[in-house]
Design a protein around this motif. Sequence first.
Motif, PDB file in Angstrom:
ATOM      1  N   GLU A 176     -24.583 -14.487  -1.490  1.00 45.41           N
ATOM      2  CA  GLU A 176     -23.573 -13.677  -1.653  1.00 45.41           C
ATOM      3  C   GLU A 176     -23.266 -12.816  -0.208  1.00 45.41           C
ATOM      4  OE1 GLU A 176     -24.238 -11.074  -5.105  1.00 45.41           O
ATOM      5  OE2 GLU A 176     -24.108 -12.838  -6.467  1.00 45.41           O
ATOM      6  N   GLN A 177     -24.273 -12.315   0.553  1.00 46.43           N
ATOM      7  CA  GLN A 177     -23.966 -11.570   1.638  1.00 46.43           C
ATOM      8  C   GLN A 177     -23.443 -12.339   2.738  1.00 46.43           C
ATOM      9  OE1 GLN A 177     -27.476  -9.878   3.174  1.00 46.43           O
ATOM     10  NE2 GLN A 177     -26.465  -8.663   4.980  1.00 46.43           N
ATOM     11  N   SER A 178     -23.946 -13.584   3.018  1.00 46.49           N
ATOM     12  CA  SER A 178     -23.281 -14.423   3.953  1.00 46.49           C
ATOM     13  C   SER A 178     -21.929 -14.785   3.649  1.00 46.49           C
ATOM     14  CB  SER A 178     -24.057 -15.624   4.185  1.00 46.49           C
ATOM     15  OG  SER A 178     -24.344 -16.460   3.127  1.00 46.49           O
ATOM     16  N   ALA A 179     -21.674 -15.053   2.305  1.00 49.06           N
ATOM     17  CA  ALA A 179     -20.193 -15.508   2.054  1.00 49.06           C
ATOM     18  C   ALA A 179     -19.388 -14.099   2.280  1.00 49.06           C
ATOM     19  CB  ALA A 179     -20.113 -15.745   0.539  1.00 49.06           C
ATOM     20  N   ALA A 180     -20.101 -12.950   2.130  1.00 47.36           N
ATOM     21  CA  ALA A 180     -19.080 -11.772   2.323  1.00 47.36           C
ATOM     22  C   ALA A 180     -18.976 -11.518   3.705  1.00 47.36           C
ATOM     23  CB  ALA A 180     -19.713 -10.659   1.664  1.00 47.36           C
ATOM     24  N   GLU A 181     -19.823 -12.004   4.713  1.00 52.51           N
ATOM     25  CA  GLU A 181     -19.670 -11.824   6.090  1.00 52.51           C
ATOM     26  C   GLU A 181     -18.577 -12.877   6.536  1.00 52.51           C
ATOM     27  OE1 GLU A 181     -23.609 -12.185   7.473  1.00 52.51           O
ATOM     28  OE2 GLU A 181     -24.295 -10.179   6.992  1.00 52.51           O
ATOM     29  N   ARG A 182     -18.718 -14.147   6.042  1.00 51.25           N
ATOM     30  CA  ARG A 182     -17.734 -14.980   6.514  1.00 51.25           C
ATOM     31  C   ARG A 182     -16.485 -14.634   6.179  1.00 51.25           C
ATOM     32  NH1 ARG A 182     -21.879 -18.801   4.613  1.00 51.25           N
ATOM     33  NH2 ARG A 182     -20.687 -18.955   2.655  1.00 51.25           N
ATOM     34  N   ALA A 183     -16.137 -14.328   4.772  1.00 51.05           N
ATOM     35  CA  ALA A 183     -14.941 -13.704   4.537  1.00 51.05           C
ATOM     36  C   ALA A 183     -14.404 -12.785   5.440  1.00 51.05           C
ATOM     37  CB  ALA A 183     -14.953 -13.167   2.969  1.00 51.05           C
ATOM     38  N   ALA A 184     -15.280 -11.699   5.738  1.00 51.53           N
ATOM     39  CA  ALA A 184     -14.890 -10.563   6.740  1.00 51.53           C
ATOM     40  C   ALA A 184     -14.608 -11.137   8.202  1.00 51.53           C
ATOM     41  CB  ALA A 184     -15.996  -9.378   6.849  1.00 51.53           C
ATOM     42  N   ALA A 185     -15.251 -12.111   8.564  1.00 53.92           N
ATOM     43  CA  ALA A 185     -14.875 -12.799   9.772  1.00 53.92           C
ATOM     44  C   ALA A 185     -13.599 -13.517   9.803  1.00 53.92           C
ATOM     45  CB  ALA A 185     -15.931 -13.571  10.202  1.00 53.92           C
ATOM     46  N   ALA A 186     -13.221 -14.199   8.737  1.00 54.49           N
ATOM     47  CA  ALA A 186     -12.093 -14.965   8.453  1.00 54.49           C
ATOM     48  C   ALA A 186     -10.910 -14.011   8.666  1.00 54.49           C
ATOM     49  CB  ALA A 186     -12.184 -15.769   7.345  1.00 54.49           C
ATOM     50  N   GLN A 187     -11.215 -12.872   7.844  1.00 48.78           N
ATOM     51  CA  GLN A 187      -9.893 -11.725   7.833  1.00 48.78           C
ATOM     52  C   GLN A 187      -9.688 -11.223   9.128  1.00 48.78           C
ATOM     53  OE1 GLN A 187     -10.838  -8.657   5.011  1.00 48.78           O
ATOM     54  NE2 GLN A 187      -8.709  -7.954   5.073  1.00 48.78           N
ATOM     55  N   ASP A 188     -10.811 -10.991   9.818  1.00 43.29           N
ATOM     56  CA  ASP A 188     -10.676 -10.529  11.273  1.00 43.29           C
ATOM     57  C   ASP A 188      -9.870 -11.236  11.956  1.00 43.29           C
ATOM     58  OD1 ASP A 188     -12.068  -8.029  10.539  1.00 43.29           O
ATOM     59  OD2 ASP A 188     -13.755  -8.538  11.408  1.00 43.29           O
ATOM     60  N   GLU A 189     -10.333 -12.502  11.989  1.00 43.51           N
ATOM     61  CA  GLU A 189      -9.471 -13.509  12.740  1.00 43.51           C
ATOM     62  C   GLU A 189      -8.054 -13.901  12.488  1.00 43.51           C
ATOM     63  OE1 GLU A 189     -11.642 -17.242  12.881  1.00 43.51           O
ATOM     64  OE2 GLU A 189     -13.250 -16.386  13.798  1.00 43.51           O
ATOM     65  N   ALA A 190      -7.932 -13.588  11.194  1.00 41.51           N
ATOM     66  CA  ALA A 190      -6.237 -13.839  10.428  1.00 41.51           C
ATOM     67  C   ALA A 190      -5.309 -12.754  10.852  1.00 41.51           C
ATOM     68  CB  ALA A 190      -6.580 -13.889   9.100  1.00 41.51           C
ATOM     69  N   GLU A 191      -5.943 -11.653  11.271  1.00 43.53           N
ATOM     70  CA  GLU A 191      -5.144 -10.427  11.454  1.00 43.53           C
ATOM     71  C   GLU A 191      -4.604 -10.358  12.776  1.00 43.53           C
ATOM     72  OE1 GLU A 191      -7.433  -6.808  11.078  1.00 43.53           O
ATOM     73  OE2 GLU A 191      -7.520  -7.010   8.853  1.00 43.53           O
TER      74      GLU A 191
END
Length: 197
Positions: A176-191
Motif C-alpha cells: 500500500e505504501q509503495s502504491a501510494a508513493e507511485r501514485a504521488a510520483a505520477a501525480q507530480d509528473e502529470a502536473e
Amino acid sequence: MPVLYLVFLAAAFALDWPQWLRWGVIPLVGVLTWLLWPRSHRAAEPGVRVIRVPQLAYIGVLVLTFCVFFPFVGWPSLLWPLLLLPIVVLLWVERTRTTVTPEGLELRTVFGSRSVEWARVAGVRLPKRGAVRARLTDGSEVRLPAVGYDRLRELIAASDGRIPDVFAQAEEAIREQSAAERAAAAQDEAEPRPTGE
C-alpha cells in the motif's frame, strides 16, 4: 543401550574404580546413553503441532557434559555439583514446548504447564529479545515457550488462521505504501511545471 549402561555400571563397581572416577564417568556415560537412545516418535494427532527446542540443542548438552567433566576430575570433592548442569539443561530441552491444538495452546516449561483457549488469544507480540508472547483478551500476555521469531511462521500456520499473519499484514502495508508513493510520483509528473520568463 540401557542394558549396556547397566553392564558398564556393574563393571565400574566390580573393578573397584576410584570414587572420583566412578562418580565422574557414570553420569557422563549415562547422559551419552540417553542422548544416543533412539526415541519413538508417536504419530501426531491431526490438527496438533508441537513446537519444541530444536534437536540441535542435544549437541550443546553433550558439549556441556564434556566441559563440566574435566573440572570435576580436577577437584571432584568440591565440583561434583557441576555434573548437575547438563541434567538441568537436558530437562529444559526435553520439556520446553508449545503445542498448538484445535482447542488452544498448551504451554509447557521445565517447572509447569498452562493451557490457553483460542477464545482468549487476541494476537501475538514480538519482543526485541526472547520468546514470542501471546496477547490475551484480558490485556495480559503469556510467553510461548520455544517459539522465537524464527518459529513464528510455523505457529501462525499451525493456528489455522486463529493468530493473525503478521507477515502478510506487513507485506500488505508495504504494498500500500509503495502504491501510494507511485501514485504521488505520477501525480507530480502529470502536473504542468511553470516556465520561467
